[in-house]
Design a protein around this motif. Structure first.
Motif, PDB file in Angstrom:
ATOM      1  N   ASN A  34       0.819  -1.199   0.000  1.00 12.41           N
ATOM      2  CA  ASN A  34       0.000   0.000   0.000  1.00 12.41           C
ATOM      3  C   ASN A  34       0.864   1.266   0.000  1.00 12.41           C
ATOM      4  O   ASN A  34       0.493   2.278   0.538  1.00 12.41           O
ATOM      5  CB  ASN A  34      -0.936   0.039   1.208  1.00 12.41           C
ATOM      6  N   GLY A  35       2.018   1.195  -0.583  1.00 11.08           N
ATOM      7  CA  GLY A  35       2.926   2.336  -0.614  1.00 11.08           C
ATOM      8  C   GLY A  35       2.714   3.154  -1.862  1.00 11.08           C
ATOM      9  O   GLY A  35       2.036   2.753  -2.787  1.00 11.08           O
ATOM     10  N   THR A  36       3.318   4.318  -1.909  1.00  5.22           N
ATOM     11  CA  THR A  36       3.211   5.203  -3.064  1.00  5.22           C
ATOM     12  C   THR A  36       4.596   5.667  -3.457  1.00  5.22           C
ATOM     13  O   THR A  36       5.361   6.109  -2.614  1.00  5.22           O
ATOM     14  CB  THR A  36       2.354   6.434  -2.728  1.00  5.22           C
ATOM     15  N   ASP A  37       4.915   5.546  -4.734  1.00  2.15           N
ATOM     16  CA  ASP A  37       6.157   6.088  -5.244  1.00  2.15           C
ATOM     17  C   ASP A  37       5.814   7.323  -6.048  1.00  2.15           C
ATOM     18  O   ASP A  37       4.924   7.295  -6.883  1.00  2.15           O
ATOM     19  CB  ASP A  37       6.858   5.093  -6.183  1.00  2.15           C
ATOM     20  N   THR A  38       6.517   8.403  -5.845  1.00  2.00           N
ATOM     21  CA  THR A  38       6.269   9.598  -6.651  1.00  2.00           C
ATOM     22  C   THR A  38       7.580  10.125  -7.161  1.00  2.00           C
ATOM     23  O   THR A  38       8.523  10.322  -6.401  1.00  2.00           O
ATOM     24  CB  THR A  38       5.576  10.689  -5.821  1.00  2.00           C
ATOM     25  N   GLN A  39       7.633  10.322  -8.462  1.00  2.00           N
ATOM     26  CA  GLN A  39       8.769  10.956  -9.089  1.00  2.00           C
ATOM     27  C   GLN A  39       8.209  11.923 -10.092  1.00  2.00           C
ATOM     28  O   GLN A  39       7.183  11.662 -10.702  1.00  2.00           O
ATOM     29  CB  GLN A  39       9.659   9.930  -9.792  1.00  2.00           C
ATOM     30  N   GLY A 161      -3.076  -1.066  -3.411  1.00  2.00           N
ATOM     31  CA  GLY A 161      -3.570   0.297  -3.325  1.00  2.00           C
ATOM     32  C   GLY A 161      -2.433   1.297  -3.408  1.00  2.00           C
ATOM     33  O   GLY A 161      -1.376   1.093  -2.805  1.00  2.00           O
ATOM     34  N   VAL A 162      -2.621   2.362  -4.179  1.00  2.00           N
ATOM     35  CA  VAL A 162      -1.639   3.447  -4.255  1.00  2.00           C
ATOM     36  C   VAL A 162      -2.359   4.764  -4.005  1.00  2.00           C
ATOM     37  O   VAL A 162      -3.541   4.916  -4.309  1.00  2.00           O
ATOM     38  CB  VAL A 162      -0.926   3.493  -5.622  1.00  2.00           C
ATOM     39  N   ARG A 163      -1.664   5.735  -3.453  1.00  2.00           N
ATOM     40  CA  ARG A 163      -2.249   7.023  -3.129  1.00  2.00           C
ATOM     41  C   ARG A 163      -2.019   8.016  -4.266  1.00  2.00           C
ATOM     42  O   ARG A 163      -0.968   8.009  -4.898  1.00  2.00           O
ATOM     43  CB  ARG A 163      -1.626   7.592  -1.852  1.00  2.00           C
ATOM     44  N   ASN A 164      -3.012   8.842  -4.505  1.00  2.00           N
ATOM     45  CA  ASN A 164      -2.830   9.981  -5.391  1.00  2.00           C
ATOM     46  C   ASN A 164      -1.817  10.912  -4.716  1.00  2.00           C
ATOM     47  O   ASN A 164      -2.046  11.352  -3.595  1.00  2.00           O
ATOM     48  CB  ASN A 164      -4.177  10.694  -5.579  1.00  2.00           C
ATOM     49  N   PRO A 165      -0.681  11.221  -5.354  1.00  2.00           N
ATOM     50  CA  PRO A 165       0.333  12.041  -4.674  1.00  2.00           C
ATOM     51  C   PRO A 165      -0.160  13.435  -4.324  1.00  2.00           C
ATOM     52  O   PRO A 165       0.388  14.077  -3.433  1.00  2.00           O
ATOM     53  CB  PRO A 165       1.473  12.105  -5.703  1.00  2.00           C
ATOM     54  N   ASN A 166      -1.219  13.908  -4.995  1.00  2.00           N
ATOM     55  CA  ASN A 166      -1.789  15.213  -4.673  1.00  2.00           C
ATOM     56  C   ASN A 166      -2.674  15.152  -3.435  1.00  2.00           C
ATOM     57  O   ASN A 166      -3.103  16.189  -2.931  1.00  2.00           O
ATOM     58  CB  ASN A 166      -2.613  15.735  -5.850  1.00  2.00           C
ATOM     59  N   LYS A 167      -2.963  13.922  -2.975  1.00  2.00           N
ATOM     60  CA  LYS A 167      -3.861  13.754  -1.834  1.00  2.00           C
ATOM     61  C   LYS A 167      -3.254  12.777  -0.822  1.00  2.00           C
ATOM     62  O   LYS A 167      -3.965  12.015  -0.173  1.00  2.00           O
ATOM     63  CB  LYS A 167      -5.225  13.234  -2.307  1.00  2.00           C
TER      64      LYS A 167
END
Length: 365
Positions: A34-39, A161-167
């Motif tokens: 359930n992690g999120t990667d953002t680049q 599950g991944v998170r919207n990086p804006n939220k």
């Protein structure tokens, strides 16, 4: 059989105990439970950002002068999270194998109860990791799946599950906290309402549109005069349709994408006083011949502006009128599977403080 709720609780314990497992090392591009990667960044005239495997491209690149739209529908929001194919059986197994408790210090020979007041952080971390690993091992190895579905390698993926990086800090992103689920051949599971789809990609792309700030052009530019028309227009080279594409492409052949397009459609003017005449009377200027408003030139001094304002009273000594300009953008999307439609229109406003003076004789360039 391990209950789903128990797995979720222990996964949460695992994340608290060993956060480096949940989130990738910066720049590596691998995710966790359930992690999120953002680049992100701008490159080759395109803006790109990754949320797990989702990529945003197009639009000419965001700059410090771009803004986010305010949806006209106050109840509409882009998704805070979603599920998508993210982990192969081999990757999931390798991740679990990495969850090994740290070795105790050599001088510590006596075992302590988990909740003993004297238990240090390492002991507690190891205890939580051990419990979570055992439950998850059982779940993915025997209870729900057969040895992490390793025999299905290349025939599907585990969806997470991944998170919207804006939220990222939005509590709504917790809706995607269910543990990883095996999905054969990349087919979205029917019982997963937030499974990634072209529409979800389009809604995510909505917030990534590189919208220019509503910078209006005026004539006269700085000082307005009572009973003299002020022409208002937008630079047609700057205010034109923009679009971005959100896409999901994986080695197993999974491909989903959606292109979201924003088109400027109307400019609404509010003069900041009742002592004013609007052009048109409603104050809403619409696109005509591909442009909002019309640039003033010397040959138009006797013409009425298609978009503008005439102030009927001076703003007073050291005073000004706040001219508010709100640009409306219509939003549409088209998916790779042939789906498409409209999303809520968005607006962005700006205000110019105009000084209006009384002058008896006017000569206009």
């Amino acid at each position: 059989m391990v209950r789903r709720g128990s797995v979720g609780v222990l996964v949460a314990m695992l994340l608290l105990a060993e956060p480096s497992v949940a989130y990738a090392e910066e720049g590596k591009g691998k995710g966790g439970f359930n992690g999120t990667d953002t680049q992100g960044g701008a490159k080759n005239n395109s803006v790109n950002a990754e949320v797990s495997h989702v990529r945003i491209t197009g639009g000419g690149g965001k700059t410090k002068n771009t803004v986010k739209l305010n949806p006209k529908d106050p109840d509409w929001e882009a998704p805070a999270c979603w599920y998508e194919p993210k982990t192969t059986p081999k990757e999931l197994k390798e991740r679990m194998d990495e969850l090994k408790p740290k070795k105790p210090k050599k001088e510590e020979k006596e075992e302590k109860p988990i909740l003993d007041p004297g238990t240090d952080a390492t002991d507690l971390s190891n205890a939580l990791l051990g419990q979570a690993k055992n439950v998850l091992d059982n779940y993915y190895q025997t209870d729900k799946y057969d040895n992490y579905n390793l025999d299905q390698q290349g025939k599907g993926m585990f969806w997470e599950g991944v998170r919207n990086p804006n939220k990222a800090d939005d509590p709504a992103s917790d809706k995607c906290s269910q543990h990883a689920i095996w999905v054969p051949e990349g087919k979205p599971p029917k019982d997963m309402p937030l499974a990634v789809s072209p529409k979800i990609l389009a809604e995510y792309a909505y917030e990534e549109l590189p919208i220019p700030g509503t910078d209006i052009s005026l004539n006269p530019e700085d000082k307005q005069t009572v009973n003299l028309d002020t022409w208002v227009w937008l630079d047609k080279d700057k205010f034109k349709p923009v679009d971005v594409t959100a896409s999901l492409d994986l080695e197993d052949g999974t491909h989903l994408s959606a292109t979201t397009t924003a088109k400027p459609t109307s400019l609404t003017l509010e003069p900041g006083t009742d002592d004013a005449k609007m052009y048109p009377g409603s104050g809403k200027c619409v696109v005509k011949n591909g442009q909002l408003g019309e640039e003033y030139s010397a040959g138009k001094k006797d013409s009425t502006p298609p978009c503008g304002v005439r102030y009927l009273r001076a703003s007073g000594q050291n005073g000004s009128y706040p001219l508010k300009a709100t640009l409306t953008w219509d939003i549409s999307w088209k998916g790779s599977d042939g789906t498409g439609g409209d999303l809520p229109s968005g607006t962005f406003s700006t205000t110019r403080n105009l000084t209006v003076k009384e002058i008896q004789s006017i000569v206009r360039d």
